[in-house]
Design an enzyme around this catalytic site. Sequence first.
Site, PDB file in Angstrom:
ATOM      1  N   GLU A 170       0.858  -1.191   0.000  1.00 61.67           N
ATOM      2  CA  GLU A 170       0.000   0.000   0.000  1.00 61.67           C
ATOM      3  C   GLU A 170       0.901   1.251   0.000  1.00 61.67           C
ATOM      4  OE1 GLU A 170      -2.112   0.612   3.723  1.00 61.67           O
ATOM      5  OE2 GLU A 170      -3.790   1.561   2.696  1.00 61.67           O
ATOM      6  N   LYS A 201      -9.404   1.400  -2.693  1.00 59.83           N
ATOM      7  CA  LYS A 201      -9.602   0.917  -1.308  1.00 59.83           C
ATOM      8  C   LYS A 201     -11.045   1.160  -0.861  1.00 59.83           C
ATOM      9  CE  LYS A 201      -7.344   1.252   3.240  1.00 59.83           C
ATOM     10  NZ  LYS A 201      -6.161   1.811   3.941  1.00 59.83           N
ATOM     11  N   CYS A 218      -5.201  -3.158   2.628  1.00 62.72           N
ATOM     12  CA  CYS A 218      -4.945  -3.011   4.053  1.00 62.72           C
ATOM     13  C   CYS A 218      -6.183  -3.212   4.945  1.00 62.72           C
ATOM     14  CB  CYS A 218      -4.263  -1.678   4.331  1.00 62.72           C
ATOM     15  SG  CYS A 218      -3.380  -1.703   5.905  1.00 62.72           S
TER      16      CYS A 218
HETATM   17  N1  LIG Z   1      -3.412   1.538   6.222  1.00 60.95           N
HETATM   18  C1  LIG Z   1      -4.343   0.892   6.878  1.00 60.95           C
HETATM   19  O1  LIG Z   1      -5.425   0.623   6.366  1.00 60.95           O
HETATM   20  C2  LIG Z   1      -3.979   0.461   8.281  1.00 60.95           C
HETATM   21  C3  LIG Z   1      -4.901  -0.602   8.819  1.00 60.95           C
HETATM   22  C4  LIG Z   1      -4.575  -1.037  10.189  1.00 60.95           C
HETATM   23  O2  LIG Z   1      -3.466  -0.820  10.702  1.00 60.95           O
HETATM   24  C5  LIG Z   1      -5.612  -1.761  10.927  1.00 60.95           C
HETATM   25  O3  LIG Z   1      -5.351  -2.060  12.102  1.00 60.95           O
HETATM   26  O4  LIG Z   1      -6.705  -2.023  10.386  1.00 60.95           O
END
Ligand SMILES: NC(=O)CCC(=O)C(=O)O
Length: 300
Positions: A56, A131, A172
């Site tokens: 990401e 996303k 993510c």
């Molecule tokens: N960049 C993100 O989306 C971080 C996601 C994350 O750390 C989580 O705990 O969920």
Amino acid sequence: MAEHGSSACSHPSERKYKIALCQLFVSKNKLENIRHARELLEAAADGGAKLILLPEMWNCPYSNELFSLFAEEIDADDLSGSPSCGMLAEVSRSRKVTLVGGSIPERFGSHLYSTCCVFGSNGKLRARHRKVHLFDVDIPGQLTFKESATLTAGDELTIVDTDVGLLGIGICHDIRFPELAILCAERGADVICYLAAFEMNTGPLFWEVLQKARALDNQLYVATCSPARDLTINHAAWGHSTVVGPFGEILATTGHEEAVVFADIDYAYIREVRLRLQLEKQKRKDMYQLVCVSNCIRHI
Ligand SMILES: NC(=O)CCC(=O)C(=O)O
């Protein structure tokens, strides 16, 4: 539409190939990030990988202040407005590899998205995934972040047909939502690729368990790719890019330094696991079903 001419191709359910995850440092210099990403992608291709992932926000430090400055417009017919995607197209074509190109900040009209571009082994842009679940979090004294202050959420799930099979794409925080993974699996995904930058606060508790859960729930491969950890920035990444198999086992992983992580993928093994544990057959669809709102799936 499937691509042609891959050495990795046989009957889809019998495909075997090498996957690689490029866990790299991200600096404040975009051109340097693009140069460095190319270096790792080429090393991964030299190592025999047919499917290669970036993390990401690989061309831009993970920061609300910087997304707009580093953003690029992505025009599938003319990538000249996107030096990051231009490089991905070149590498995928010259090395004949499928690239799941992490995510970069994408400018589209007045909106910014965290966008993953997937390139086929002929260098063509196969899919653009934005996303879906933005990372807004408030853990007092530990972590407060509001991705939605700058980014807009995508509203389509992406399952893309490539030389190496059907890939589901998530970015993510998307990994926390089992519905996305279930919808990808129901539509035939063999591997779900999560491009990530999990936080140092949440990574130790959740990262590994979430990957195993998504793989186990759906009896498929899960591949994750994170930036390397840089403790000089605000949102240092947890790292630990990993490949998990359909039985929930870790096939390859790493720590928080830069690394190219390789693993072997074998779709016959997915079938074998599904025969041993027939979860799909045992599902009580007479009792529950996941309903997908129309037009939310982009199946390419
Ligand atoms: N960049 C993100 O989306 C971080 C996601 C994350 O750390 C989580 O705990 O969920």
